[in-house]
Design a protein around this motif. Structure first.
Motif, short mmCIF file in Angstrom:
data_model
loop_
_atom_site.label_atom_id
_atom_site.label_comp_id
_atom_site.label_asym_id
_atom_site.label_seq_id
_atom_site.Cartn_x
_atom_site.Cartn_y
_atom_site.Cartn_z
N HIS A 46 10.21 -5.90 -1.92
CA HIS A 46 9.61 -6.85 -2.86
C HIS A 46 8.95 -8.02 -2.15
CE1 HIS A 46 8.96 -8.95 -6.59
NE2 HIS A 46 9.60 -10.02 -6.13
N ASP A 47 9.31 -8.30 -0.91
CA ASP A 47 8.68 -9.39 -0.16
C ASP A 47 7.15 -9.28 -0.17
OD1 ASP A 47 11.03 -10.68 0.57
OD2 ASP A 47 11.26 -9.52 2.41
N TYR A 48 6.63 -8.06 -0.05
CA TYR A 48 5.17 -7.89 -0.05
C TYR A 48 4.57 -8.31 -1.38
CZ TYR A 48 5.54 -5.04 4.22
OH TYR A 48 5.76 -4.59 5.50
N VAL A 49 5.18 -7.87 -2.46
CA VAL A 49 4.70 -8.19 -3.80
C VAL A 49 4.75 -9.70 -4.03
CG1 VAL A 49 5.15 -7.89 -6.27
CG2 VAL A 49 5.34 -5.94 -4.70
N ALA A 50 5.87 -10.31 -3.66
CA ALA A 50 6.02 -11.75 -3.85
C ALA A 50 5.02 -12.53 -3.02
CB ALA A 50 7.45 -12.17 -3.49
N ALA A 51 4.78 -12.10 -1.79
CA ALA A 51 3.86 -12.81 -0.91
C ALA A 51 2.44 -12.77 -1.45
CB ALA A 51 3.91 -12.23 0.50
N VAL A 52 2.01 -11.61 -1.93
CA VAL A 52 0.67 -11.49 -2.52
C VAL A 52 0.56 -12.35 -3.77
CG1 VAL A 52 -0.91 -9.91 -3.70
CG2 VAL A 52 0.16 -9.23 -1.54
N THR A 53 1.58 -12.31 -4.62
CA THR A 53 1.56 -13.08 -5.86
C THR A 53 1.49 -14.58 -5.59
OG1 THR A 53 2.82 -11.35 -7.00
CG2 THR A 53 2.79 -13.54 -8.01
N LEU A 54 2.34 -15.06 -4.69
CA LEU A 54 2.36 -16.49 -4.38
C LEU A 54 1.06 -16.97 -3.75
CD1 LEU A 54 6.01 -16.83 -3.02
CD2 LEU A 54 5.10 -17.81 -5.14
N ALA A 55 0.35 -16.05 -3.09
CA ALA A 55 -0.92 -16.41 -2.46
C ALA A 55 -2.09 -16.36 -3.43
CB ALA A 55 -1.20 -15.48 -1.28
N GLY A 56 -1.82 -15.99 -4.68
CA GLY A 56 -2.87 -16.00 -5.69
C GLY A 56 -3.48 -14.65 -5.97
N GLY A 57 -2.89 -13.58 -5.42
CA GLY A 57 -3.40 -12.25 -5.68
C GLY A 57 -2.60 -11.54 -6.75
N ARG A 58 -3.17 -10.45 -7.27
CA ARG A 58 -2.47 -9.59 -8.21
C ARG A 58 -2.10 -8.30 -7.48
NH1 ARG A 58 -2.14 -9.41 -13.63
NH2 ARG A 58 -3.81 -10.94 -13.91
N PRO A 59 -0.81 -8.12 -7.15
CA PRO A 59 -0.42 -6.95 -6.35
C PRO A 59 -0.42 -5.66 -7.15
CG PRO A 59 1.51 -8.25 -6.92
CD PRO A 59 0.33 -9.01 -7.44
N VAL A 60 -0.89 -4.60 -6.52
CA VAL A 60 -0.87 -3.26 -7.09
C VAL A 60 -0.36 -2.31 -6.02
CG1 VAL A 60 -2.27 -1.36 -7.99
CG2 VAL A 60 -2.79 -3.71 -8.67
N LEU A 61 0.67 -1.55 -6.34
CA LEU A 61 1.23 -0.61 -5.37
C LEU A 61 0.43 0.67 -5.35
CD1 LEU A 61 5.07 -1.03 -5.90
CD2 LEU A 61 3.46 -2.45 -4.60
N ILE A 62 0.11 1.14 -4.13
CA ILE A 62 -0.69 2.34 -3.96
C ILE A 62 0.24 3.49 -3.58
CG2 ILE A 62 -2.60 3.41 -2.72
CD1 ILE A 62 -3.64 0.63 -2.10
N PRO A 63 0.38 4.50 -4.41
CA PRO A 63 1.21 5.64 -4.04
C PRO A 63 0.57 6.42 -2.90
CG PRO A 63 0.04 6.11 -6.07
CD PRO A 63 -0.24 4.67 -5.74
N GLN A 64 1.39 7.16 -2.21
CA GLN A 64 0.93 7.95 -1.06
C GLN A 64 0.19 9.18 -1.56
OE1 GLN A 64 3.76 8.55 2.33
NE2 GLN A 64 3.55 10.68 1.71
N GLU A 65 -1.14 9.16 -1.43
CA GLU A 65 -1.95 10.29 -1.89
C GLU A 65 -3.22 10.35 -1.08
OE1 GLU A 65 -4.12 7.94 -5.58
OE2 GLU A 65 -2.51 9.33 -6.03
N ASP A 66 -3.91 11.48 -1.13
CA ASP A 66 -5.10 11.68 -0.32
C ASP A 66 -6.35 11.06 -0.92
OD1 ASP A 66 -3.66 13.05 1.57
OD2 ASP A 66 -4.08 15.03 0.71
#
Length: 227
Positions: free
Chosen positions: A29-49
């Motif tokens: 969750h650290d990644y999500v929180a860091a992006v959010t606090l920096a003003g971004g909207r986080p979206v998780l990218i699943p592992q796909e081609d």
């Protein structure tokens, strides 16, 4: 509107609630929180081609994780190398497409190494064999603490200012940065930051700024993604 920042993910067996040892798409969750606090909207990218997801994003975070497969840079796996080939294939395709689009990219730990390989560089597979110490990964789940030095005038030097303290957890490192420029090193000389000055925003760091919610690095990514 907040820029949409994609974050690459792991696929690992995980346990929660009543569920045990299920293959799971996840990210600390650290990644999500860091992006959010920096003003971004986080979206998780699943592992796909498929790289079409990039058309919906404004920026990209290449997250940490297992070792890159040495065949990606022309070597045979060493005894300490642990890989996830499916993730390697998917993320290398993703980062190459993002770079071709000149999308702002922040690579963290494995992500910095992935940027290096995409730029034609190579890695050291096991740093203790090279450096004679394990300060970059002192124990399972324990971050190594270093004072880095940054190249004057570089993007990372501007962002970090007088703060030289970094927290890292890795046993591999950059040997040849390829077309990237090394702009930060640990006290033992190991590259800790790489950049591509010819692109809008391409920065890789070997440490984990998400753990401390570093608004300087994630904020710079969000600003570049917004412009």
């Amino acid at each position: 509107m907040r820029p949409i920042i994609g974050i690459t993910t792991y696929v690992e067996n995980a346990t929660w609630g009543v569920w045990r040892d299920l293959p799971t798409t996840l990210i600390p969750h650290d990644y999500v929180a860091a992006v959010t606090l920096a003003g971004g909207r986080p979206v998780l990218i699943p592992q796909e081609d498929d790289t079409d997801v990039l058309r919906a994003l404004d920026g990209l975070v290449l997250a940490g994780g297992p070792d890159l497969g040495p065949e990606m840079y022309g070597q045979e796996p060493g005894p300490h190398t642990v890989v996830r080939p499916e993730r390697d294939t998917a993320e290398l395709r993703l980062v190459r497409a993002a770079l071709e689009m000149d999308m702002p990219v922040l690579g963290i730990c494995r992500g910095m190494q992935l940027l290096t390989v995409a730029a034609g560089g190579t890695l050291h597979q096991h740093l203790p064999d090279l450096l004679g110490h394990e300060k970059h990964r002192p124990a399972p789940g324990v971050y190594g603490e270093h004072d880095a030095r940054f190249e004057p005038g570089s993007r990372i030097a501007t962002l970090m200012g007088d703060d030289l303290a970094i927290r890292c957890f890795h046993h591999q490192g950059v040997a040849d940065p390829g077309t990237l420029t090394v702009t930060g090193r640990a006290e033992d000389g190991l590259p800790e930051a790489v950049e591509d000055p010819g692109r809008r925003f391409v920065l890789g760091v070997q440490w984990h700024p998400e753990v401390v919610r570093d608004r300087r690095l994630f904020g710079a990514l969000a600003t570049a993604a917004r412009n």
